[in-house]
Design an enzyme around this catalytic site. Structure first.
Site, PDB file in Angstrom:
ATOM      1  N   TYR A 195      16.739  -7.580 -10.798  1.00 52.36           N
ATOM      2  CA  TYR A 195      16.656  -8.070 -10.220  1.00 52.36           C
ATOM      3  C   TYR A 195      16.578  -9.508 -10.700  1.00 52.36           C
ATOM      4  O   TYR A 195      15.873 -10.174 -12.279  1.00 52.36           O
ATOM      5  CB  TYR A 195      15.110  -7.435  -9.584  1.00 52.36           C
ATOM      6  N   ASP A 233      17.471 -11.678 -18.961  1.00 52.38           N
ATOM      7  CA  ASP A 233      16.467 -11.572 -18.411  1.00 52.38           C
ATOM      8  C   ASP A 233      15.165 -10.592 -18.995  1.00 52.38           C
ATOM      9  O   ASP A 233      14.832  -9.824 -18.311  1.00 52.38           O
ATOM     10  CB  ASP A 233      16.769 -11.534 -16.899  1.00 52.38           C
ATOM     11  N   LYS A 253       5.936 -14.732 -16.445  1.00 49.24           N
ATOM     12  CA  LYS A 253       4.564 -13.046 -16.720  1.00 49.24           C
ATOM     13  C   LYS A 253       3.624 -13.731 -16.778  1.00 49.24           C
ATOM     14  O   LYS A 253       3.163 -14.468 -17.492  1.00 49.24           O
ATOM     15  CB  LYS A 253       5.598 -11.572 -16.071  1.00 49.24           C
TER      16      LYS A 253
END
Length: 691
Positions: free
Chosen positions: A408, A490, A518
């Site tokens: 994702y 990622d 994050k």
């Protein structure tokens, strides 16, 4: 030692039972004048402040008190605690005395006695109202600056904000969070709590208008007792009014209830707020994964008010152990003091400037020394910024258009067009991106065999629902090098959680570019593209630019977060705690007979709940689990997200106990023959699926 002492008079004009009561006349003077004049006679206090709301109805009160030479602080009508903190910010007092403007018979000797008791007891808080022995209307509370400021930081329930001190004194700790302060009482040797001298109702005003003018100038409270002893009929005027009626009403409004082990919570405010938000916000949330679609709407919270450590409180005041953590950004815990201090320090200097900040270079140097592939750094505000910047950079570097994705990677067109949430993405854009399955190196090699000269980059989450298979990441590295494509990791999720340097530091495979976000700043909005110097220099040509890219609060938070992650060896601690929880929760599931359909697995730094509900609608099982976790005080989604604040045996034991009670209910539902009938709210909906 009490140091400097400030009396803070809490006042407002907006009483529902007696509007404008603090300006009502008694003996030819407003009530507030009586309160101030009597407070001034307290010998142990150094100054007096008024704290009132900022609404138009209180302007008259504020102007009147300022004319009396008393400084005034005005603020939020409902958040009275914040008004007291505003006073603290304007004075250097160590000790604060809270009295209210609806007590015109406030007694200076009682104030002095309370301050003396506070000093000799060495307490954080002293009051004469916990076990009442004085007349209602002589209430005094004394507390330290530290207790006030800590309450402001930690107390987020609406009741605690409106009533200032319950978080400190803890008398209602069975209903509301409590700060565990040292508390002492001021008790009168003779009981007079049956006397009512406060001002809430018209009958109170009538009583006080007769009593106060009859007392001698400079009277003490025992003078009033003597007068009432001689004139007992006077007390009949307001004898039928209940004590602390307003506080009791507020408690009833906000009170959470419990039923055995299950936390039977009400979500009235949450549901009302959902209706309000839905009218002006599509989805009533900014993030699909934080929206009502992921929870059993109606019986689970939809809005969070505040968090502290590993707990959050929703807008109805219900407390939960938080294993969602904002979808993983909160790696240290909510309101981490080191990060918050860094933010506050920078906030005082400003945060959006006309030129770059030195913090940009300071953080970049920290990342270069931490992440294996990092030679240069550029910032974004979220994960999609970083992955999209990296993809554009790879296309510019290679002169190619096609992208291979594995995982994702955010909401931008180049990726989201590969999913079922592809509305609005042009077909030509979709055609430039292809997906492969994680750990399927053959699929990647086939992709290069068919489109090798067109592939600009492979972007992959270096660990996913399962760890990378032996040779998979190494194979990606070799294949991309062979065909002149850019390898992008990622690491939005893995960064600073698998290890400080991300999954690349553990695997030993170094990508050309990597994306971090994050956990980088414990929840503050920042992300980064890092990588090889020769590729990163292309950032000077492609347009990757944002007004808030160098916003300094997030930069300061990121520096403080990464430093603490290093200092406390947080990734290692998360892995250790995660493994303990995996083992314990899988035992819970096995004991409930659910081991065949639900299990916690994945890597220990990020335990993930895998469901295989054979013969059962997956949405029913997912909804039952989330519904019952919430009912037992846990916020758990598809994974068991962890922070440094969870690294405590008591938290682990609490989570395990609550999960066992929740799972037992789910097991009963599954054994009933009609598990769907146990779903009390709306069913959970998937966000999207990869095509």
């Amino acid at each position: 030692m009490s140091g400097r002492v400030s009396i803070v008079i809490q006042a407002r004009m907006g009483s529902s039972r007696l509007p404008g009561k603090v300006m009502k006349p008694i003996g030819g003077r407003p009530v507030i004048d009586h309160v101030i004049e009597r407070a001034k006679r307290a010998e142990r206090a150094d100054e007096i402040w008024l704290a009132c709301p900022q609404g138009e109805s209180d302007a008259e009160l504020a102007a009147h008190v300022e004319q009396l030479g008393i400084p005034v602080v005005r603020g939020d009508e409902e958040d009275v605690l914040s008004r007291f903190v505003a006073v603290a910010e304007r004075t250097n007092s160590d000790t604060f005395v809270r009295i209210t403007a609806d007590c015109p018979m406030t007694d200076p000797s009682v104030i002095d006695a309370a301050i003396a008791r506070y000093v000799e007891s060495g307490s954080d808080y002293v009051s004469n109202g916990i076990e009442r022995s004085f007349p209602d209307g002589l209430d005094v509370e004394v507390f330290s600056r530290d207790a006030l400021l800590r309450a402001d930081q930690e107390a987020r329930h609406p009741f605690l904000r409106a009533h200032v001190t319950p978080y400190i004194h803890g008398r209602l700790k069975d209903k509301y969070p409590w700060g565990n302060f040292k508390v002492a009482q001021l008790v009168n040797p003779v009981e007079f709590s049956h006397l009512r001298w406060t001002l809430d109702e018209p009958a109170d005003l009538a009583f006080l208008q007769q009593l106060i003018p009859a007392l001698p100038e400079g009277y003490g409270w025992m003078d009033a007792v003597a007068y009432l002893t001689a004139h007992p009929d006077l007390m009949k005027i307001n004898a039928d009014i209940a004590t602390n009626e307003g506080t009791a009403r507020d408690m009833k409004m906000h009170e959470p209830t419990t039923d055995g082990d299950e936390q039977r919570t009400a979500f009235d405010r949450s549901n009302r707020l959902f209706e309000r938000a839905s009218d002006v916000i599509p989805l009533a949330s900014q993030t699909f994964s934080k929206s009502y679609q992921q929870w059993a709407k109606g019986v689970t919270p939809l809005f969070i008010d505040h968090g502290l450590g590993c707990h959050v409180w929703d807008v109805d005041g219900n407390r939960f152990v938080d294993h969602v953590l904002g979808l993983l950004p909160v790696v240290l815990g909510h309101c981490d003091p080191d990060v918050d201090e860094a933010i506050a320090r920078q906030l005082r200097k400003g945060f959006c400037f006309p030129l770059a900040s030195p913090l940009e270079a300071e953080l970049a140097e920290l990342l270069v020394h931490t992440i294996p592939c990092a030679e240069m750094v550029r910032y974004g505000k979220n994960g999609s910024d970083a992955t999209t910047g990296a993809v554009r950079l790879a296309r510019a570097y290679t002169g190619r258009d096609r992208i291979v994705v594995c995982g994702y990677h955010g909401w931008h067109d180049w990726y989201i067009g590969t999913t079922t949430r592809d509305a609005g993405v042009p077909a030509a854009t979709k055609a430039l991106t292809s997906g492969v399955t994680f750990n399927d190196l053959n699929a990647v090699e086939d992709m290069f065999r068919d489109h090798g000269d067109d592939i600009a980059a492979v972007i992959v989450e270096p660990t996913s629902k399962e760890p990378a298979a032996p040779g998979f990441l190494e194979g990606l590295r070799a294949t991309t090098e062979k065909h002149g494509a850019v390898l992008i990791f990622d690491e939005i999720v893995t960064g600073f959680r698998v290890s400080l340097g991300g999954a690349q530091a553990v695997s030993g495979v170094t990508p050309d570019l990597a994306c971090f976000g994050k956990a980088m700043a414990n929840g503050m909005p920042i992300s980064a593209v890092v990588g090889r110097r020769d590729i990163m220099k292309g950032m000077e040509d492609i347009f990757f630019s944002a007004t808030f890219g160098g916003e300094t609060l997030s930069l300061a938070a990121a520096i403080a977060t990464i430093q603490k992650l290093k200092r406390e060896d947080v990734p290692k601690r998360l892995g250790r705690r995660g493994q303990i929880l995996i083992d314990r929760l899988n035992t819970v599931l096995a004991n409930a007979g659910l081991a065949d359909i639900a299990i916690f697995g994945g890597e220990s730094w990020w335990p993930r709940l895998s469901l295989t509900p054979s013969g059962l609608d997956p949405a029913v099982l997912t909804t039952l689990l989330r519904q019952e976790f919430v009912a037992h005080g846990l916020l758990i989604g598809a994974s068991l997200n962890l922070s440094l604040s969870h690294d405590d045996d008591a938290v682990t034991e609490d989570t395990t106990k609550r999960a066992a009670a929740a799972v037992a209910v789910v097991a009963d539902a599954l054994n009933s023959g009609d598990p769907a009938s146990f779903v009390r709210g709306a069913r959970v909906q998937p966000t999207f699926a990869v095509r």
